[in-house]
Design an enzyme around this catalytic site. Structure first.
Site: not given
Length: 249
Positions: A12, A14, A96, A166
């Protein structure tokens, strides 16, 4: 990890990078050895999905970092699964913790996004995880089970879903859950799937770990029986991402 569950490593990126340094990263990834029994997916910023798909080798899939719950319309700043597919990407990251906690996305909205993305043919990396105060209050299970239920209520075909655990307290903080902490939650999540969906789904669904995964921590985490891969943040922008891809080797 059960032999039927193919190891999965997601990067990821981001809101990081520009074409120059992402191009250099892509050159490194294209030259890397990707084991045949490992699936690798990179999630670039939306503006670079097309760029990444054109430059990355076919051995590495591309994901979007988010999408909306409908096909088209007056939703300024949003993208739809159809647009993501049109750029050649095949996955999307949903739920997320940064979407939940920075942008205020609710469990309900995330569930709706999951349903629409799957209906449109994208694979979904669905993220769940508790905050530090929730872990310290002893409600990790309650939080992640509630988040998982909203996702599960919106899934018809689990073959296109990867569940990413996560712990929010471990994202970008340098704190990693110990392999034992990760295994404990993954095992409980698999148990939840067995009880609430089916044994077959519990056995086949990949549950991956995210939260300050590095080249140094990945091997021991990968050795846990219920850790089926990783969702990697900061380290996915560095050459050590190649070590993480090879964590099972």
């Amino acid at each position: 990890m059960a032999p039927s569950r193919k190891f999965f490593v997601g990067g990821n990126w981001k809101m990081n990078g520009r074409k120059k340094n992402l191009g250099e990263l892509i050159t490194t990834l294209n030259a890397a050895k990707v084991p045949a029994d490992t699936e690798v997916v990179c999630a670039p910023p939306t503006a670079y999905i097309d760029f990444a798909r054109q430059k990355l080798d076919a051995k590495i899939a591309v994901a979007a970092q988010n999408c909306y719950k409908v096909t088209n319309g007056a939703f300024t700043g949003e993208i739809s699964p159809g647009m993501i597919k049109d750029c050649g990407a095949t996955w999307v990251v949903l739920g997320h913790s940064e979407r939940r906690h920075v942008f205020g996305e609710s469990d309900e909205l995330i569930g709706q996004k999951v349903a629409h993305a799957l209906a449109e043919g994208l694979g979904v990396i669905a993220c769940i995880g508790e905050k530090l105060d929730e872990r310290e209050a002893g409600i990790t299970e309650k939080v992640v089970f509630e988040q998982t239920k909203v996702i599960a209520d919106n899934v018809k075909d689990w073959s296109k879903v990867v569940l990413a655990y996560e712990p929010v307290w471990a994202i970008g903080t340098g704190k990693t859950a110990t392999p034992q902490q990760a295994q404990e939650v993954h095992e409980k999540l698999r148990g939840w799937l067995k009880s609430n969906v089916s044994d077959a789904v519990a056995q086949s669904t990949r549950i991956i770990y995210g939260g300050s995964v590095t080249g140094a921590t990945c091997k021991e985490l990968a050795s846990q029986p219920d850790v089926d891969g990783f969702l990697v943040g900061g380290a996915s922008l560095k050459p050590e991402f190649v070590d993480i891809i090879n964590a099972k080797q």
